[in-house]
Motif scaffolding. Structure first.
Motif, PDB file in Angstrom:
ATOM      1  N   UNK A 180     -14.508 -14.616   4.361  1.00 17.24           N
ATOM      2  CA  UNK A 180     -13.519 -13.584   4.695  1.00 17.24           C
ATOM      3  C   UNK A 180     -12.918 -12.993   3.431  1.00 17.24           C
ATOM      4  N   UNK A 181     -12.675 -13.833   2.432  1.00 15.58           N
ATOM      5  CA  UNK A 181     -12.124 -13.369   1.155  1.00 15.58           C
ATOM      6  C   UNK A 181     -13.118 -12.416   0.474  1.00 15.58           C
ATOM      7  N   UNK A 182     -14.384 -12.800   0.427  1.00 21.81           N
ATOM      8  CA  UNK A 182     -15.410 -11.937  -0.184  1.00 21.81           C
ATOM      9  C   UNK A 182     -15.468 -10.590   0.525  1.00 21.81           C
ATOM     10  N   UNK A 183     -15.466 -10.634   1.849  1.00 21.69           N
ATOM     11  CA  UNK A 183     -15.543  -9.408   2.638  1.00 21.69           C
ATOM     12  C   UNK A 183     -14.333  -8.516   2.393  1.00 21.69           C
ATOM     13  N   UNK A 184     -13.170  -9.111   2.314  1.00 21.37           N
ATOM     14  CA  UNK A 184     -11.944  -8.356   2.071  1.00 21.37           C
ATOM     15  C   UNK A 184     -11.969  -7.700   0.695  1.00 21.37           C
ATOM     16  N   UNK A 185     -12.348  -8.455  -0.314  1.00 20.74           N
ATOM     17  CA  UNK A 185     -12.409  -7.917  -1.671  1.00 20.74           C
ATOM     18  C   UNK A 185     -13.448  -6.803  -1.742  1.00 20.74           C
ATOM     19  N   UNK A 186     -14.598  -7.007  -1.113  1.00 19.39           N
ATOM     20  CA  UNK A 186     -15.661  -5.991  -1.121  1.00 19.39           C
ATOM     21  C   UNK A 186     -15.173  -4.700  -0.461  1.00 19.39           C
ATOM     22  N   UNK A 187     -14.430  -4.829   0.644  1.00 19.21           N
ATOM     23  CA  UNK A 187     -13.878  -3.648   1.313  1.00 19.21           C
ATOM     24  C   UNK A 187     -12.930  -2.885   0.405  1.00 19.21           C
ATOM     25  N   UNK A 188     -12.128  -3.611  -0.359  1.00 23.08           N
ATOM     26  CA  UNK A 188     -11.214  -2.962  -1.301  1.00 23.08           C
ATOM     27  C   UNK A 188     -11.987  -2.268  -2.411  1.00 23.08           C
ATOM     28  N   UNK A 189     -13.015  -2.924  -2.937  1.00 17.63           N
ATOM     29  CA  UNK A 189     -13.807  -2.344  -4.028  1.00 17.63           C
ATOM     30  C   UNK A 189     -14.462  -1.047  -3.577  1.00 17.63           C
ATOM     31  N   UNK A 190     -14.981  -1.031  -2.361  1.00 14.49           N
ATOM     32  CA  UNK A 190     -15.695   0.151  -1.857  1.00 14.49           C
ATOM     33  C   UNK A 190     -14.768   1.354  -1.690  1.00 14.49           C
ATOM     34  N   UNK A 191     -13.540   1.124  -1.246  1.00 14.38           N
ATOM     35  CA  UNK A 191     -12.612   2.243  -1.077  1.00 14.38           C
ATOM     36  C   UNK A 191     -11.178   1.711  -1.048  1.00 14.38           C
ATOM     37  N   UNK A 192     -10.568   1.578  -2.228  1.00  8.95           N
ATOM     38  CA  UNK A 192      -9.227   0.989  -2.274  1.00  8.95           C
ATOM     39  C   UNK A 192      -8.168   1.774  -1.509  1.00  8.95           C
ATOM     40  N   UNK A 193      -8.278   3.089  -1.470  1.00  5.78           N
ATOM     41  CA  UNK A 193      -7.283   3.902  -0.760  1.00  5.78           C
ATOM     42  C   UNK A 193      -7.390   3.670   0.740  1.00  5.78           C
ATOM     43  N   UNK A 194      -8.596   3.754   1.257  1.00  9.08           N
ATOM     44  CA  UNK A 194      -8.821   3.518   2.686  1.00  9.08           C
ATOM     45  C   UNK A 194      -8.413   2.097   3.057  1.00  9.08           C
ATOM     46  N   UNK A 195      -8.764   1.151   2.209  1.00  4.33           N
ATOM     47  CA  UNK A 195      -8.425  -0.245   2.453  1.00  4.33           C
ATOM     48  C   UNK A 195      -6.908  -0.427   2.541  1.00  4.33           C
ATOM     49  N   UNK A 196      -6.188   0.141   1.582  1.00 10.39           N
ATOM     50  CA  UNK A 196      -4.729   0.006   1.559  1.00 10.39           C
ATOM     51  C   UNK A 196      -4.115   0.604   2.819  1.00 10.39           C
ATOM     52  N   UNK A 197      -4.548   1.786   3.170  1.00 10.04           N
ATOM     53  CA  UNK A 197      -3.985   2.453   4.353  1.00 10.04           C
ATOM     54  C   UNK A 197      -4.283   1.661   5.628  1.00 10.04           C
TER      55      UNK A 197
END
Length: 140
Positions: free
Chosen positions: A3-20
């Protein structure tokens, strides 16, 4: 840790979308609207993060708060748990596991900056903040 890897990968791919999508309000850092030129910082926290080799490539900066045995034992003894620690748990399990995981972390090959856990939270925060700020400025 998957889950941690997946979360970090999601942030790397699009930090703005991830944050929102996680309800995080972004503060504008500049007038630059090009997402490739914007600076985004993700802080990942946890005491076993350096022991999972599949996460190591994600880290740009690594910090580790270190405290001596006596202080660690004192702090642990002041915590209020729903189920209290049985006698001997700290010396028989907690501290030996800390030493084991710390040794594994030190062998992982990362450049880790050790923070003195006897300093105040504010002092450690300022040290990390300054280090990150210098890293960002050196990359501009």
């Amino acid at each position: 840790m998957e889950a941690m890897r997946s979360t970090i990968q999601g942030w790397i791919e699009n930090p703005v979308k991830f944050a929102r999508s996680h309800g995080v309000t972004l503060s504008p850092s500049s007038n630059d609207t090009d997402p490739d030129k914007q600076i985004h910082i993700l802080i990942v926290e946890g005491f076993l993060l350096y022991n999972d080799r599949s996460l190591l490539d994600f880290y740009d900066k690594c910090f580790y708060i270190s405290i001596p045995y006596e202080e660690c034992k004192r702090r642990r003894s002041t915590r209020q748990y729903t189920v209290p620690d049985p006698p001997g748990l700290f010396d028989g399990h907690v501290w030996p596991m800390y030493l084991k995981h710390r040794a594994e972390m030190e062998e992982c090959g990362l450049e880790i900056e050790y923070l003195d856990g006897l300093k105040s939270k504010e002092e450690m925060y300022n040290q990390v903040y300054e280090d990150i700020q210098n890293t960002v400025l050196n990359r501009l």
